[in-house]
Design an enzyme around this catalytic site. Structure first.
Site, PDB file in Angstrom:
ATOM      1  N   ARG A   1     -76.433   0.637-100.280  1.00 58.18           N
ATOM      2  CA  ARG A   1     -77.360   0.879-101.000  1.00 58.18           C
ATOM      3  C   ARG A   1     -78.698   0.159-100.788  1.00 58.18           C
ATOM      4  NH1 ARG A   1     -73.558  -2.641-102.417  1.00 58.18           N
ATOM      5  NH2 ARG A   1     -74.213  -4.851-103.508  1.00 58.18           N
TER       6      ARG A   1
ATOM      7  N   CYS B   1     -91.722 -13.532-113.413  1.00 61.47           N
ATOM      8  CA  CYS B   1     -91.355 -12.799-112.310  1.00 61.47           C
ATOM      9  C   CYS B   1     -92.238 -13.006-110.996  1.00 61.47           C
ATOM     10  CB  CYS B   1     -91.461 -11.307-112.796  1.00 61.47           C
ATOM     11  SG  CYS B   1     -90.985 -10.016-111.490  1.00 61.47           S
TER      12      CYS B   1
ATOM     13  N   LYS C   1     -76.850 -11.120-104.061  1.00 58.26           N
ATOM     14  CA  LYS C   1     -76.448 -11.629-105.069  1.00 58.26           C
ATOM     15  C   LYS C   1     -74.935 -12.061-105.160  1.00 58.26           C
ATOM     16  CE  LYS C   1     -79.266  -8.676-107.867  1.00 58.26           C
ATOM     17  NZ  LYS C   1     -79.962  -7.765-107.024  1.00 58.26           N
TER      18      LYS C   1
ATOM     19  N   CYS D   1     -94.158  -9.879-116.880  1.00 61.96           N
ATOM     20  CA  CYS D   1     -93.445 -10.946-117.219  1.00 61.96           C
ATOM     21  C   CYS D   1     -93.904 -12.193-116.418  1.00 61.96           C
ATOM     22  CB  CYS D   1     -91.926 -10.718-116.922  1.00 61.96           C
ATOM     23  SG  CYS D   1     -91.386  -9.254-117.466  1.00 61.96           S
TER      24      CYS D   1
ATOM     25  N   ARG E   1     -93.170 -10.768-109.093  1.00 63.39           N
ATOM     26  CA  ARG E   1     -93.798  -9.543-108.920  1.00 63.39           C
ATOM     27  C   ARG E   1     -95.078  -9.704-109.553  1.00 63.39           C
ATOM     28  NH1 ARG E   1     -88.422  -7.056-108.253  1.00 63.39           N
ATOM     29  NH2 ARG E   1     -88.263  -6.534-106.016  1.00 63.39           N
TER      30      ARG E   1
ATOM     31  N   ASP F   1     -79.286 -14.714-107.156  1.00 66.30           N
ATOM     32  CA  ASP F   1     -79.759 -13.979-105.883  1.00 66.30           C
ATOM     33  C   ASP F   1     -80.281 -15.005-104.904  1.00 66.30           C
ATOM     34  OD1 ASP F   1     -80.744 -12.056-104.318  1.00 66.30           O
ATOM     35  OD2 ASP F   1     -81.794 -11.028-105.718  1.00 66.30           O
TER      36      ASP F   1
ATOM     37  N   CYS G   1     -96.799  -2.907-112.842  1.00 73.65           N
ATOM     38  CA  CYS G   1     -96.112  -2.753-114.116  1.00 73.65           C
ATOM     39  C   CYS G   1     -96.821  -2.591-114.971  1.00 73.65           C
ATOM     40  CB  CYS G   1     -94.948  -3.999-114.215  1.00 73.65           C
ATOM     41  SG  CYS G   1     -94.091  -4.484-112.976  1.00 73.65           S
TER      42      CYS G   1
ATOM     43  N   ARG H   1     -80.897  -4.433 -98.102  1.00 73.94           N
ATOM     44  CA  ARG H   1     -80.051  -5.604 -97.830  1.00 73.94           C
ATOM     45  C   ARG H   1     -78.481  -5.331 -97.804  1.00 73.94           C
ATOM     46  NH1 ARG H   1     -81.704 -10.343-102.001  1.00 73.94           N
ATOM     47  NH2 ARG H   1     -81.881  -8.937-103.429  1.00 73.94           N
ATOM     48  N   TYR H   2     -77.965  -4.449 -98.545  1.00 74.39           N
ATOM     49  CA  TYR H   2     -76.382  -4.060 -98.408  1.00 74.39           C
ATOM     50  C   TYR H   2     -76.268  -2.770 -97.780  1.00 74.39           C
ATOM     51  CZ  TYR H   2     -76.916  -7.331-102.354  1.00 74.39           C
ATOM     52  OH  TYR H   2     -76.974  -8.521-103.062  1.00 74.39           O
TER      53      TYR H   2
ATOM     54  N   ASP I   1     -85.039 -16.969-110.620  1.00 75.19           N
ATOM     55  CA  ASP I   1     -85.686 -17.011-109.056  1.00 75.19           C
ATOM     56  C   ASP I   1     -86.466 -18.143-108.801  1.00 75.19           C
ATOM     57  OD1 ASP I   1     -84.163 -14.495-108.476  1.00 75.19           O
ATOM     58  OD2 ASP I   1     -85.687 -13.416-108.945  1.00 75.19           O
TER      59      ASP I   1
END
Length: 373
Positions: A113, A129, A335, A126, A131, A328, A122, A109-110, A291
């Site tokens: 990076r 989240c 962000k 959580c 994900r 975000d 994971c 996106r940037y 989010d």
């Protein structure tokens, strides 16, 4: 989670084995048997588990106070029937990764990076989240060919100065596999910074052993580790030891936190968390606004509530313990800081009003002479 996904995670657990031989709880029935959720909620929670992955590690179970409806660890990791309430604005891909995925495992996106996501699972999930959405069998870990293609993408884009390992949680990988990835990145001349985002020091701190640290410390590559932690109760003795091992190895640590209603959405809890992180030599980096992940409305505060909390933090918390409050933007637009504003617009005379941490207004620059402005 599908059978193949479970087998993948269990194989990873065996290869990265440590002293604690207890198993991660992945089924609602196991949570009921441990007294972590009520048997009467089992039917509703099974419906939650049909869509969203459920997993809680033994180390996290140790931190839960069973029967406490306000327990901050339980709220973060134990499934809730409130996840079945899906709001119109919520999205499966709330931060817009998909449009910025040129090859599998890369989010770019940037310009300078990008995210490299070698694994999509994971140690624990959580409940706030996106994900936690179940991944399809066979897509939990990038194949050798997919990982090679992702590394080739990094190699071909000389503007990329920083690679961010994310996922899933990259530290669920066995150290041997992680070392292969970090060595491949270190061999790319224009990649100078490796940033690793992880919950493992809290979720499964025994994984942070000598082999894992060796995989993270790579010649010709500066590594930063970003710990995701949301409540001071997460920083138990094992987590503190894991953080100490990382920092003592010369790996700087930052932290990111999500603002969560019912968990940490008050200034006193966040002060305690950020101060303790600084004591552990972990610099608070981001405080994320929640989010628009599917089924997470019960966790989200308003932006105004978040800004009010940040004002309180500014009044009584050291600058080195202050994170940046960020949103975000849905759709993949990146962000942005959304903290409270203190500086008013510039007037015709070139002066502004500025508000101090306690809400008192002042003119800047102040007037000349003894009387001030």
């Amino acid at each position: 989670m599908g059978v193949r996904a479970c087998e993948t995670e269990r194989a990873q657990e065996r290869e990265g084995a440590h002293e604690d031989t207890r198993r991660t709880s992945r089924r609602v029935s196991e949570l009921v048997d441990q007294g972590l959720v009520a048997r009467g909620e089992m039917e509703a929670l099974e419906r939650v588990a049909e869509r969203f992955s459920v997993a809680i590690t033994p180390d996290l179970v140790d931190l839960v106070t069973p029967g406490d409806p306000n327990d901050p660890i339980a709220k973060q990791f134990l499934p809730s029937k409130r996840e079945l309430r899906i709001l119109p604005e919520e999205r499966v891909d709330p931060i817009g990764d998909d449009p910025h995925t040129p090859v599998k495992g890369i989010t770019h996106r940037y310009p300078d990076r990008l995210l490299l996501k070698p694994v999509h699972v994971c140690p624990a999930y959580c409940r706030f989240c996106f994900r936690r959405e179940k991944v399809g069998p066979g897509s939990e870990v990038l194949s050798r060919e997919e990982l090679a293609a992702a590394i080739d993408y990094v190699r071909a884009h000389e503007e990329v100065w920083e690679v961010i390992l994310s996922g899933g949680d990259p530290l669920i990988l066995p150290p041997r596999k992680l070392a292969e990835i970090t060595a491949a990145l270190a061999a790319i001349p224009h990649v100078r910074i490796l940033r690793v985002h992880t919950r493992v020091p809290v979720m499964d701190p025994g994984r942070i052993d000598a082999a894992m640290i060796a995989a993270l410390r790579v010649p010709d590559l500066t590594t930063y580790l970003v710990l995701h932690t949301n409540h001071p109760r997460e920083l138990g003795p094992k987590a503190r030891e894991a953080c100490t091992r990382i920092v003592d190895a010369g790996i700087p640590m930052l932290s990111q936190t999500v603002l969560l209603r019912g968990v940490n959405a008050d200034a006193e809890t966040l002060k305690a968390l950020f101060r303790e992180l600084v004591v552990l030599r972990v610099k608070p980096y981001y405080l994320h606004h929640g989010d628009l992940a599917v089924g997470t409305g019960h966790f989200r505060t308003s932006i105004a509530e978040g800004q009010s909390i940040l004002r309180e933090l500014r009044q009584g918390l050291s600058g080195i313990a202050q994170p940046t409050y960020v949103l975000d933007i849905p759709g993949g637009y990146g962000k942005v800081p959304i903290g409270p504003e203190y500086l008013g617009p510039e007037g015709e005379d070139g002066r502004r009003t500025v508000e101090d941490p306690w809400g008192r207004r002042h003119v800047y620059p102040p007037g000349s002479g003894k009387t001030g402005g």
